[in-house]
Design a protein around this motif. Structure first.
Motif, PDB file in Angstrom:
ATOM      1  N   LEU A  67      40.814 104.431 -41.554  1.00 13.99           N
ATOM      2  CA  LEU A  67      41.356 104.647 -40.339  1.00 13.99           C
ATOM      3  C   LEU A  67      40.283 106.355 -40.303  1.00 13.99           C
ATOM      4  N   ARG A 107      34.590 106.342 -33.121  1.00 16.13           N
ATOM      5  CA  ARG A 107      35.467 107.246 -31.975  1.00 16.13           C
ATOM      6  C   ARG A 107      34.948 108.449 -31.342  1.00 16.13           C
ATOM      7  N   GLU A 135      46.056 100.374 -35.418  1.00 16.34           N
ATOM      8  CA  GLU A 135      45.055  99.464 -36.042  1.00 16.34           C
ATOM      9  C   GLU A 135      44.777  99.477 -38.091  1.00 16.34           C
ATOM     10  N   THR A 148      36.684 105.869 -38.855  1.00 16.28           N
ATOM     11  CA  THR A 148      37.491 104.705 -37.780  1.00 16.28           C
ATOM     12  C   THR A 148      37.730 105.628 -36.483  1.00 16.28           C
ATOM     13  N   TYR A 149      38.455 107.030 -37.010  1.00 16.49           N
ATOM     14  CA  TYR A 149      38.857 107.915 -35.912  1.00 16.49           C
ATOM     15  C   TYR A 149      37.657 108.310 -35.578  1.00 16.49           C
ATOM     16  N   THR A 155      43.428 108.276 -29.108  1.00 15.01           N
ATOM     17  CA  THR A 155      42.788 107.556 -29.619  1.00 15.01           C
ATOM     18  C   THR A 155      42.876 107.795 -30.774  1.00 15.01           C
ATOM     19  N   ASP A 168      45.479 105.088 -31.611  1.00 12.31           N
ATOM     20  CA  ASP A 168      45.251 103.570 -31.132  1.00 12.31           C
ATOM     21  C   ASP A 168      44.656 102.650 -32.274  1.00 12.31           C
ATOM     22  N   THR A 169      44.360 104.423 -33.001  1.00 10.34           N
ATOM     23  CA  THR A 169      43.215 103.531 -34.516  1.00 10.34           C
ATOM     24  C   THR A 169      44.361 104.075 -35.593  1.00 10.34           C
TER      25      THR A 169
END
Length: 338
Positions: A79, A86, A42, A82-83, A35, A38-39
């Motif tokens: 970053l 999640r 992005e 968002t992480y 995850t 992936d972040t």
């Protein structure tokens, strides 16, 4: 006490390190590591960042990060925020995940020695932490590092750059060069294994761990000059500074996106807040810029910022052929800048 401002400029290189709140784990399993990467993918798409090395270490992570645009602060805010969202959502937790302010050590990339030292420091983290058998195992056995990807070019993400680290050692990104790099890193693992104090196995590591700037005296003077210039512009730095790049980039993409859709900007803004055309532009900005939901919602007249994310998600998941075609046309805009 006011914090020192982040020094941001085009082409800056940083050693980024961030640790879990109270030293707690920020990666509980492989899925969390996936995850985070992936972040990070992005974030690099949004900001244009280049990553030269990374490692995920249970309760902290390291990046050797280059910013072609002066956008470290806004990109890191996205970053890490968002992480955290999640991670908390997946584990049904809440509150802070990361401890205080991330470390951003400015790195002198002009001569290669300082850059190479940070790259090795990051890649050797699993060896210093004894994440594998130092006598029988291999550094490439540790999955959550860029080092195995240096040896397997087919698996590299587009944002991972190996040429600079390899170039510091005088080798190319080919079979022979990668073999020489693996031999070099094997030797470095041996140095760590034979050291009574693995964290101090290399004399340059103290500066990496404790400093704010790693480079020549001239580089340090240049960074101090930048810092003094920033300090002269603000009376207080109790909050993190926001770069101008992202709003400018968002305006550029907005203008280009509206043109692709065959509209004028006033026409777009006049549409209802959930119109497909607005959702497409919101998707473009969310995916390729680090501006906030509030900025997008206000700029496009799309209502409440906390409801905005539903529209880009709809475009990302759509099965409508017409919307898919328009989405792909918009995606081509961003490829032109890559």
């Amino acid at each position: 006490m006011p914090r020192k401002p982040r020094v941001e400029f085009e082409g800056a290189i940083y050693h980024i390190m961030s640790r879990g709140n109270r030293g707690d784990a920020i990666f509980l399993d492989d899925k969390d590591c996936e995850t985070f990467l992936d972040t990070l993918d992005e974030a690099c798409t949004k900001t244009g960042w280049l990553v030269h090395a990374f490692v995920l270490m249970g309760n902290h992570y390291h990046l050797l990060l280059e910013t072609p645009e002066a956008n470290l602060v806004v990109g890191m805010k996205w970053l890490q925020g968002t992480y955290t969202q999640r991670f908390n959502s997946r584990h049904k937790l809440w509150g802070h995940l990361l401890q205080g302010r991330y470390k951003a050590l400015l790195v002198d990339g002009s001569g290669g020695d300082y850059f190479s030292a940070v790259s090795s420091y990051i890649h050797l983290n699993p060896a210093r932490a004894k994440c594998f058998d130092l006598l029988e195992g291999k550094l490439s056995d540790f999955r959550w590092s860029s080092y195995p990807l240096y040896l397997k070019p087919a698996k590299r993400p587009v944002w991972l750059r190996v040429d600079r680290t390899l170039g510091c050692l005088g080798v190319q990104d080919d079979t022979r060069g990668r073999r020489r790099f693996a031999d070099y890193m094997r030797k470095r693992v041996g140095e760590v294994a034979g050291s009574a104090q693995p964290m101090e196995a290399d004399g340059s590591w103290a500066g990496i761990r404790r400093g704010w700037c790693l480079g020549s005296e001239r580089f340090r003077e240049q960074m101090l000059e930048r810092l003094e210039t920033l300090s002269g512009k603000r009376e207080s730095f109790s909050g993190e500074e926001v770069g101008l790049h992202d709003e400018g980039e968002a305006e550029h993409l907005l203008k280009a996106g509206v043109a692709v859709l065959g509209m004028a900007e006033p026409e777009l803004v006049a549409l209802r807040k959930g119109a497909d055309e607005k959702a497409l532009i919101a998707w473009l900005l969310r995916k390729h810029c680090a501006v906030s939901n509030a900025w997008i919602a206000g700029r496009l007249d799309m209502g409440r910022a906390d409801c905005l994310s539903r529209y880009p998600k709809r475009i990302e998941q759509t099965e409508d052929r017409e919307l898919i075609n328009k989405r792909e046309q918009l995606r081509k805009i961003t490829r032109l800048r890559d």
